[in-house]
Design an enzyme around this catalytic site. Structure first.
Site, short mmCIF file in Angstrom:
data_model
loop_
_atom_site.label_atom_id
_atom_site.label_comp_id
_atom_site.label_asym_id
_atom_site.label_seq_id
_atom_site.Cartn_x
_atom_site.Cartn_y
_atom_site.Cartn_z
N GLY A 1 0.82 -1.21 0.00
CA GLY A 1 0.00 0.00 0.00
C GLY A 1 0.85 1.26 0.00
O GLY A 1 0.58 2.21 -0.75
N ASN B 1 -9.22 -15.23 5.47
CA ASN B 1 -9.40 -14.42 4.26
C ASN B 1 -10.82 -14.49 3.73
O ASN B 1 -11.34 -13.50 3.21
CB ASN B 1 -8.37 -14.81 3.19
CG ASN B 1 -7.03 -14.17 3.47
OD1 ASN B 1 -6.90 -12.96 3.43
ND2 ASN B 1 -6.03 -14.98 3.80
N GLN C 1 -15.86 -7.35 2.83
CA GLN C 1 -15.49 -6.30 1.87
C GLN C 1 -16.34 -6.40 0.60
O GLN C 1 -16.69 -5.38 0.00
CB GLN C 1 -14.00 -6.35 1.57
CG GLN C 1 -13.19 -5.96 2.81
CD GLN C 1 -11.69 -5.88 2.58
OE1 GLN C 1 -11.18 -6.28 1.55
NE2 GLN C 1 -10.98 -5.37 3.57
N VAL D 1 -5.18 -8.38 -4.86
CA VAL D 1 -3.73 -8.59 -4.79
C VAL D 1 -3.38 -9.55 -3.66
O VAL D 1 -2.46 -10.36 -3.77
CB VAL D 1 -3.00 -7.23 -4.58
CG1 VAL D 1 -1.50 -7.42 -4.41
CG2 VAL D 1 -3.30 -6.28 -5.75
N ASP E 1 3.76 -11.72 -11.90
CA ASP E 1 4.42 -12.91 -12.45
C ASP E 1 4.75 -12.70 -13.93
O ASP E 1 5.82 -13.07 -14.41
CB ASP E 1 3.50 -14.13 -12.30
CG ASP E 1 2.99 -14.27 -10.88
OD1 ASP E 1 3.81 -14.47 -9.97
OD2 ASP E 1 1.77 -14.14 -10.66
N HIS F 1 -1.85 -17.72 -8.94
CA HIS F 1 -0.71 -16.92 -8.47
C HIS F 1 -0.09 -17.69 -7.30
O HIS F 1 -0.27 -17.36 -6.14
CB HIS F 1 -1.16 -15.52 -8.04
CG HIS F 1 -0.06 -14.72 -7.41
ND1 HIS F 1 1.08 -14.38 -8.11
CD2 HIS F 1 0.12 -14.24 -6.17
CE1 HIS F 1 1.89 -13.71 -7.31
NE2 HIS F 1 1.32 -13.62 -6.11
N SER G 1 7.79 -8.91 -1.70
CA SER G 1 7.80 -7.95 -2.81
C SER G 1 6.79 -6.85 -2.55
O SER G 1 5.63 -7.14 -2.30
CB SER G 1 7.40 -8.64 -4.12
OG SER G 1 8.07 -9.84 -4.28
#
Length: 332
Positions: A18, A106, A113, A130, A160, A188, A243
């Site tokens: 973020g 999650n 959300q 993401v 990727d 992913h 990352s």
């Protein structure tokens, strides 16, 4: 004539990705140098103070395109009126945790959300997930926001894709901007399949196939694939952190191409809702080669899939089907 501002939501906005992402959006990297933005930043209550610090820095940077900042821990306030939602917030897997425990956390985050986005986001809001497991988080979001069209929900595999471009560019000692049309198929995760069978490089003598220029099938079918699959882990080992700037940059690339379109003859990789193309089971969020125009993506059709690739496409689809079953079991 000045454009109306676009409202962009970033969840997990006080976190590493973020913090790298919001200045890129405010600078016009995501939507263009002539597109004003209003940033909506959401994070959890324990991060409220850090989030306010990010807001202070955005004010201090005096970005000309930034027309407003909403920094909040309230999901409804964060989602109200947003045109683009970049879902970076999620529950990271911690040492000793089972996959089902992470999935369960999650599922509950993306369920709440999803309903806030469905009720309060602008019509035709585009959503990019993401946070990992990105494909399955996006699927959960789709399930719990049935009025958001499935074509508007995607997950990030552009990181990727960009990693694959980078590896080819390094191997051939060419500019990364001269390499195009690699493909990331599937999840992913470490089962993703980075495919160069249709990729090309722009050379003084015209476009040449990557496979022909590399001239080393053992590397392309072996080390190249594992390097791209495991690049995230290699960065954690090197930085002791995951990352962030590359993920933020890839998120900008993903949204920019989706909104503004891909160049003629070029495709990119996006995790999108499968319609059964390439014999991938329908109903998964799966990374395909896509081209974008007029704000919509379409899967590139008619590419030949050899036997080696077929096995890889099926393997990553199997993992996604297992993840889907695991996520649904968390709902019961």
């Amino acid at each position: 004539m000045a454009k109306d501002p676009v409202r962009v939501l970033v969840t997990g906005a006080a976190g590493q990705i973020g913090y790298a992402l919001v200045p890129m959006i405010a600078r016009g990297v995501m939507l263009g140098a002539d597109q004003p933005v209003i940033l909506h930043m959401l994070d959890i209550p324990p991060a409220a103070e850090a989030l306010n610090g990010v807001k202070m820095e955005l004010v201090d940077a005096a970005f000309p395109l930034l027309k407003g900042v909403v920094a909040t821990t309230d999901v409804v306030e964060a989602c109200t009126g947003v045109n683009i939602a970049v879902m970076v917030g999620g529950f990271p897997r911690k040492e000793g945790m089972e996959r089902k425990d992470v999935m369960s956390k999650n599922v509950s985050i993306y369920k709440s959300q999803a309903s806030a986005l469905e009720k309060h986001a602008a019509a035709n809001c585009k959503v990019l997930v993401v946070a990992n497991p990105a494909n399955t988080n996006a699927l959960i979001l789709k399930e719990f926001a049935p009025s958001i069209p499935e074509k508007n929900i995607s997950c990030l595999t552009r990181l990727d894709h960009n990693r694959a471009l980078g590896q080819i560019s390094e191997r051939l000692n060419v500019q990364v901007s001269d390499v195009k049309n690699v493909i990331i198929w599937g999840n992913h995760s470490s089962t993703q399949y980075p495919d160069v069978n249709h990729a090309t490089v722009r050379t003084p003598a015209g476009e040449k196939a990557v496979r022909e220029l590399v001239a080393d099938d053992a590397w392309l079918n072996g080390e190249f694939i594992t390097t791209v699959q495991q690049r995230g882990a290699a960065i954690i080992k090197a930085r002791k952190l995951s990352s962030a700037l590359s993920a933020a940059s890839a998120a900008c690339d993903h949204i920019r191409d989706w909104v503004l379109g891909t160049p003629e003859g070029t495709w990119v990789s996006m995790g999108v809702y499968s319609d059964g193309s390439y014999n991938v089971p329908a109903g998964l969020i799966y990374s395909f080669p896509v081209y974008c125009q007029n704000g919509e993506w379409k899967i590139v059709q008619g590419l030949t899939i050899d036997e080696f690739s077929r096995k890889k496409l099926d393997l990553t689809a199997e993992e996604l089907s297992e993840e889907k079953a695991l996520a649904y079991s968390c709902l019961s």
